[in-house]
Design a protein around this motif. Structure first.
Motif, mmCIF file in Angstrom:
data_model
loop_
_atom_site.group_PDB
_atom_site.id
_atom_site.type_symbol
_atom_site.label_atom_id
_atom_site.label_comp_id
_atom_site.label_asym_id
_atom_site.label_seq_id
_atom_site.Cartn_x
_atom_site.Cartn_y
_atom_site.Cartn_z
ATOM 1 N N ILE A 174 2.838 -6.955 8.398
ATOM 2 C CA ILE A 174 2.538 -5.724 7.736
ATOM 3 C C ILE A 174 1.434 -5.224 8.149
ATOM 4 N N SER A 175 1.714 -3.945 8.720
ATOM 5 C CA SER A 175 0.182 -3.196 9.394
ATOM 6 C C SER A 175 0.326 -1.629 8.833
ATOM 7 N N PRO A 176 -0.761 -1.122 8.053
ATOM 8 C CA PRO A 176 -1.852 -1.959 7.625
ATOM 9 C C PRO A 176 -1.190 -2.682 6.323
ATOM 10 N N ARG A 177 -1.807 -3.588 5.620
ATOM 11 C CA ARG A 177 -1.577 -4.411 4.365
ATOM 12 C C ARG A 177 -2.104 -3.580 3.348
ATOM 13 N N GLY A 178 -3.289 -2.878 3.478
ATOM 14 C CA GLY A 178 -3.955 -2.083 2.559
ATOM 15 C C GLY A 178 -5.734 -2.136 2.716
ATOM 16 N N PRO A 179 -6.177 -1.533 1.809
ATOM 17 C CA PRO A 179 -5.559 -0.634 0.628
ATOM 18 C C PRO A 179 -5.231 0.580 1.089
ATOM 19 N N ALA A 260 -3.879 9.646 -7.741
ATOM 20 C CA ALA A 260 -4.686 9.928 -6.566
ATOM 21 C C ALA A 260 -5.844 9.054 -6.575
ATOM 22 N N ASP A 261 -6.268 8.283 -7.322
ATOM 23 C CA ASP A 261 -7.620 7.452 -7.333
ATOM 24 C C ASP A 261 -7.392 6.166 -7.253
ATOM 25 N N CYS A 262 -6.145 5.740 -6.889
ATOM 26 C CA CYS A 262 -5.769 4.290 -6.896
ATOM 27 C C CYS A 262 -5.696 3.919 -5.609
ATOM 28 N N GLU A 263 -6.018 2.790 -5.339
ATOM 29 C CA GLU A 263 -5.756 2.115 -3.960
ATOM 30 C C GLU A 263 -5.062 0.742 -4.178
ATOM 31 N N VAL A 264 -3.961 0.326 -3.323
ATOM 32 C CA VAL A 264 -3.227 -0.569 -3.598
ATOM 33 C C VAL A 264 -3.006 -1.499 -2.050
#
Length: 275
Positions: A174-179, A260-264
């Motif tokens: 997986i690229s990129p995995r996150g965030p 909008a303010d979330c990263e996963v």
């Protein structure tokens, strides 16, 4: 004197002497009737012993033949287990049942043959029965063993070619995995050990931002647009992707939809390919 009578025993002595002389001239030894009878009895007993020994040897040979059947079934069992791919155990139940039945019956036949070979030693498998399994039944059961073993081999070969095969973690990149933020994409590259038409995935989504983030995602194969059923997916959903045909490398585009303010962060909980 000419009128003197010779005792009857003298004839026997003279006869024995002549016989002894004759035997001595030919290099033999004179024996009495008792010794001759004893030798005859020994020869007869020896002949009978050889006869029963040959019969027993044939029985043992027949028993070892049934042991060969057991060894053959065991060899097929080893081959089938070696062919088993990584995947859900439920798809191997049929092969396991066939192999277990074939092994049990072949061992039963071998033990029955051994007991028949050992009947002179009063060894019995069936109490009150001296004949063991009838010949017709043994032939039928031996044929059944071979048929079951062959069916197990064919069943496992079918599963190996078309069954479900798990995809290991080191076969997924997986690229990129996150965030990842809203509407960002990541690429999943899957290199399964077997080529199948379908790919099943269970994704995991974890938030790296404080608080709970309601997140969905879409999946598409290659550069194709995602199909309708592959939109607005959630973590833990089982996703089934049609690859149209097997391929050694599968590339998937995953698009995140979140606040909008979330990263996963993205991960794969389970993956498998099947036909």
């Amino acid at each position: 004197m000419s009128g003197e009578k010779v005792p009857p025993d003298a004839d026997i002595v003279a006869s024995a002497s002549r016989t002894g002389s004759a035997e001595a001239q030919t290099g033999g030894t004179a024996v009495s009737g008792t010794v001759i009878n004893s030798a005859f009895s020994s020869q007869t007993i020896g002949h009978q012993s050889n006869h029963w020994y040959s019969v027993f040897a044939r029985q043992e040979k027949r028993a070892s033949g049934w042991g060969g059947l057991t060894a053959l079934v065991l060899l097929v069992t080893v081959v089938v287990l070696y062919m088993r791919p990584e995947g859900p155990e439920s798809q191997f139940v049929i092969s396991y049942v066939l192999l277990a039945t074939a092994n049990v019956v072949s061992v039963l036949l071998a033990v029955d043959a051994w007991t028949r070979a050992g009947e002179s030693r009063s060894v019995r498998l069936w109490p009150g029965r001296t004949g063991g399994i009838p010949v017709g039944a043994r032939l039928l059961l031996s044929s059944l063993c071979l048929i079951l073993a062959a069916l197990a081999l064919l069943q496992m070969d079918h599963v190996r070619k078309y069954g479900r095969v798990d995809v290991a973690a080191d076969e997924i990149d997986i690229s990129p995995r996150g965030p990842l933020e809203n509407l960002e994409q990541t690429v999943l590259t899957v290199r399964p050990a077997a080529e199948r038409r379908y790919l099943g995935l269970v994704m995991t989504i974890s938030s790296s931002s404080p608080g709970a983030c309601l997140t969905t995602f879409s999946l598409a194969v290659g550069e194709q647009p995602p199909e309708k059923e592959h939109e607005k997916l959630k973590g833990g959903d089982l996703v089934k992707l049609d690859l149209e045909k097997g391929r050694p490398e599968i590339k998937l585009r995953l698009t995140v939809a979140t606040a909008a303010d979330c990263e996963v962060n993205i991960g794969v909980a389970q993956a498998s390919v099947y036909s």
